[in-house]
Design a protein around this motif. Sequence first.
Motif, PDB file in Angstrom:
ATOM      1  N   ASN A 264       1.941  -7.232 -28.719  1.00  0.00           N
ATOM      2  CA  ASN A 264       1.434  -5.864 -28.636  1.00  0.00           C
ATOM      3  C   ASN A 264       0.770  -5.580 -27.292  1.00  0.00           C
ATOM      4  N   GLN A 265       0.091  -6.574 -26.770  1.00  0.00           N
ATOM      5  CA  GLN A 265      -0.684  -6.353 -25.549  1.00  0.00           C
ATOM      6  C   GLN A 265       0.135  -6.536 -24.276  1.00  0.00           C
ATOM      7  N   TYR A 266       1.115  -7.456 -24.297  1.00  0.00           N
ATOM      8  CA  TYR A 266       1.800  -7.784 -23.050  1.00  0.00           C
ATOM      9  C   TYR A 266       3.332  -7.785 -23.174  1.00  0.00           C
ATOM     10  N   ILE A 267       3.845  -8.658 -24.036  1.00  0.00           N
ATOM     11  CA  ILE A 267       5.278  -8.985 -24.008  1.00  0.00           C
ATOM     12  C   ILE A 267       6.145  -7.775 -24.324  1.00  0.00           C
ATOM     13  N   ASN A 268       5.799  -7.017 -25.364  1.00  0.00           N
ATOM     14  CA  ASN A 268       6.624  -5.861 -25.717  1.00  0.00           C
ATOM     15  C   ASN A 268       6.596  -4.782 -24.642  1.00  0.00           C
ATOM     16  N   TRP A 269       5.464  -4.632 -23.986  1.00  0.00           N
ATOM     17  CA  TRP A 269       5.393  -3.655 -22.898  1.00  0.00           C
ATOM     18  C   TRP A 269       6.318  -4.057 -21.753  1.00  0.00           C
ATOM     19  N   VAL A 270       6.339  -5.355 -21.460  1.00  0.00           N
ATOM     20  CA  VAL A 270       7.238  -5.833 -20.401  1.00  0.00           C
ATOM     21  C   VAL A 270       8.693  -5.605 -20.806  1.00  0.00           C
ATOM     22  N   SER A 271       9.035  -5.939 -22.055  1.00  0.00           N
ATOM     23  CA  SER A 271      10.410  -5.756 -22.525  1.00  0.00           C
ATOM     24  C   SER A 271      10.811  -4.287 -22.496  1.00  0.00           C
ATOM     25  N   LEU A 272       9.920  -3.433 -22.977  1.00  0.00           N
ATOM     26  CA  LEU A 272      10.218  -2.001 -22.967  1.00  0.00           C
ATOM     27  C   LEU A 272      10.383  -1.502 -21.535  1.00  0.00           C
ATOM     28  N   GLY A 273       9.552  -2.016 -20.629  1.00  0.00           N
ATOM     29  CA  GLY A 273       9.693  -1.645 -19.225  1.00  0.00           C
ATOM     30  C   GLY A 273      11.031  -2.080 -18.650  1.00  0.00           C
ATOM     31  N   VAL A 274      11.479  -3.278 -19.032  1.00  0.00           N
ATOM     32  CA  VAL A 274      12.780  -3.770 -18.567  1.00  0.00           C
ATOM     33  C   VAL A 274      13.898  -2.853 -19.045  1.00  0.00           C
ATOM     34  N   VAL A 275      13.856  -2.490 -20.325  1.00  0.00           N
ATOM     35  CA  VAL A 275      14.895  -1.617 -20.884  1.00  0.00           C
ATOM     36  C   VAL A 275      14.903  -0.263 -20.180  1.00  0.00           C
ATOM     37  N   VAL A 276      13.724   0.313 -19.988  1.00  0.00           N
ATOM     38  CA  VAL A 276      13.633   1.635 -19.350  1.00  0.00           C
ATOM     39  C   VAL A 276      14.106   1.569 -17.903  1.00  0.00           C
TER      40      VAL A 276
END
Length: 347
Positions: A264-276
């Motif tokens: 919630n704090q780090y990994i998903n934000w990075v993944s979502l950023g990669v996709v975007v």
Amino acid sequence: MSPDWMHTRLVVVATAILGPVYFFLLMFILPFTLSPFTEPLYNIMFHYVVTPLVFSAPWMGIIYNSRYRFANTVHHMHDSTSSVPLRWRVFYGTNAAFVLAFFVLPIVTPPLAILGGLYVAGVVFYRVGVGKLGGGKLASALAVLIAIALCILPAIILLQFIPEYVLVWQEILATWSSFWVKIVYGIAQCLVNSLSFGAPVYFLYFAAQEYDRGVYGEVYTPTPTKWIRIAEAVIFIIFISLYLPPVPTPLGTIPFLDRSDLFNQYINWVSLGVVVILTLVKKLLGVENDTTLGGASNIVIVGMFLVVELFFKTDLLIVTLIIWLAFLLYASVFIANFLRASPREMY
């Protein structure tokens, strides 16, 4: 016969083998025993042998009667999803397998067994009635007895199984809402994240190959697919170890770390950023033949998994729906290919 067609037939055979295995395991892990008899040994045989065989029989009949169509469906599935990278097909297949095993098959199979028994019995009665069965009167009498058994036995199993399974189903739903939803969704979430982390590497090699084609007319930078897959598998194992809570098993508890907060704090934000970022880069550069993230529907599903994890993780209904959405997408592709597949053997 080409290797591709041989592969499709092996898939059908493997499915036919896994069906009975699944039902034997299902009856083994259920917390009740079907007991239509007073003799314990008969009940054990009925529960662990007869019931799995009866549950398996209609599916085996469907697979056998449609074996060529299923094989052709597998071939069409391969062709129609070839633009979707294998890693994403594994993701959707994992979701589909879980939904089938957990929700669909246990509920659909008992009434299907009755319908299958009635169908076979009807065919037998018809053939006996019009004199097409063959084998004389003794064979006809034996066939009629078997047909009657095919009508009665599935009904007995259904009457024994459903009331017990309704109670188990309630327990499953309670367990699902309190524990297993986190396990299943966590596995899917870790798959999405690990595959998202591998996507930029695939895209870099794709860009390098496009450069080679433009400058030299041929590709000098092959994609190290095997090593990228190994890296994604390692990342997936690490993510699973971090995300999942300790899982009890008959052999002991698997000591996962239960640190989903890191996602919630780090990994998903990075993944979502990669996709975007990858999506925007592909749009801005007009890239059309890259399969790094799959098609538009795949990007939507992946994005939804990440967004749900970030903002709606505690909502059981939304989490369950996103798992079912991935399943329905996979199922719709399968059904579409099944409907257009030929029922005849093809070479």
